[in-house]
Design an enzyme around this catalytic site. Structure first.
Site, PDB file in Angstrom:
ATOM      1  CG  ASP A 240       0.209   6.664  -2.633  1.00 31.67           C
ATOM      2  OD1 ASP A 240       0.692   7.798  -2.815  1.00 31.67           O
ATOM      3  OD2 ASP A 240       0.580   5.641  -3.238  1.00 31.67           O
TER       4      ASP A 240
HETATM    5  N1  URA Z   1       5.175   4.253  -2.653  1.00 25.74           N
HETATM    6  C1  URA Z   1       3.898   4.290  -3.076  1.00 25.74           C
HETATM    7  O1  URA Z   1       3.579   3.857  -4.174  1.00 25.74           O
HETATM    8  N2  URA Z   1       2.967   4.834  -2.251  1.00 25.74           N
HETATM    9  C2  URA Z   1       3.260   5.306  -1.016  1.00 25.74           C
HETATM   10  O2  URA Z   1       2.371   5.759  -0.300  1.00 25.74           O
HETATM   11  C3  URA Z   1       4.597   5.252  -0.589  1.00 25.74           C
HETATM   12  C4  URA Z   1       5.550   4.714  -1.419  1.00 25.74           C
END
Ligand code: URA
Length: 234
Positions: free
Chosen positions: A103
């Site tokens: 993310d």
């Molecule tokens: N899980 C999440 O919620 N975000 C990420 O970036 C990776 C794993």
């Protein structure tokens, strides 16, 4: 064996047309002999030079980046800064992309490559390569949460693979989580189910390869073959 124009375009980050122009102008040699066309096949041991300067060539590159917050894990950020934009110009290649997504607000280990087959092989859902995260939460993690993660929780009607959780701070708000799949916002959604909000999320390991902690946020370096093997080893 690889075409000469492909080598030039990949290594120098130029178009195939520009590479062909370079060859036409007599600027490129293979083993000291001026090249005549872009479709000559070049072996790994051959020496390619432009204007007399040797260029190193590897078919594919594999780069570990310590992703900072605020950049997108994609090759085209549609106006937003991406992890590919952060790769320094001397490491840039055509076709570089992140193998897997974090993310925008997640930090840590991102693997960048131009080897589509390798990326596909490590991302295939059936591979179940471990990804390890350090997660900071707004509230302490309870034993029920740990139990639900470990037993393979149900999330929005879907049964997830078992995930490991280890609490690593005294106040139980920081833990290490190992996932074997990569669903959208998976960790955030898993904790949300239990009323916890993720405050910080960092990927610290892929397979058995830890993030190199000498890399500052936004920095990257090439991976060796041994390190690549560690990503795929169980
Ligand atoms: N899980 C999440 O919620 N975000 C990420 O970036 C990776 C794993």
């Amino acid at each position: 064996m690889t075409r000469l124009d492909k080598i030039l375009s990949t290594q120098l980050n130029i178009s195939r047309t520009d590479a062909k122009q370079m060859i036409k102008k007599g600027r490129v040699s293979v083993n000291g002999i001026p090249a005549k066309s872009g479709d000559v096949k070049v072996a790994d041991a051959d020496i390619v030079a432009v204007d007399g300067n040797e260029i190193s060539y590897s078919r594919f590159v594999y780069i570990m980046m310590n992703k900072p917050k605020g950049v997108i894990s994609a090759s085209d950020g549609k106006g937003e800064k991406t992890v590919v934009d952060l790769v320094p110009s001397d490491m840039q290649r055509r076709g570089l992309f992140p193998a897997g997504r974090l993310d925008k607000d997640t930090t840590g280990f991102v693997l960048l490559t131009d080897d589509g087959e390798f990326a596909h092989s490590i991302l295939a859902p059936s591979r179940h390569i471990d990804k390890t995260y350090v997660v900071t939460l707004d509230k302490p993690v309870t034993s029920e949460v740990v139990q639900d993660f470990r037993s393979g929780m149900e999330l929005n009607g879907e049964r997830l693979l078992q995930a490991d959780v280890e609490i690593i701070s005294e106040d139980a708000t920081v833990c290490r989580v190992v996932l074997r799949q990569g669903l959208y916002h998976q960790i955030k959604r898993m904790f949300k189910k239990h009323g916890l909000t993720v405050v910080e999320l960092k990927r610290v390991k892929m397979g058995n390869l830890p993030l190199d902690d000498s890399l500052l946020p936004g920095e990257c370096r090439y991976l060796s073959q041994n390190e690549l093997d560690l990503i795929c080893s169980k």
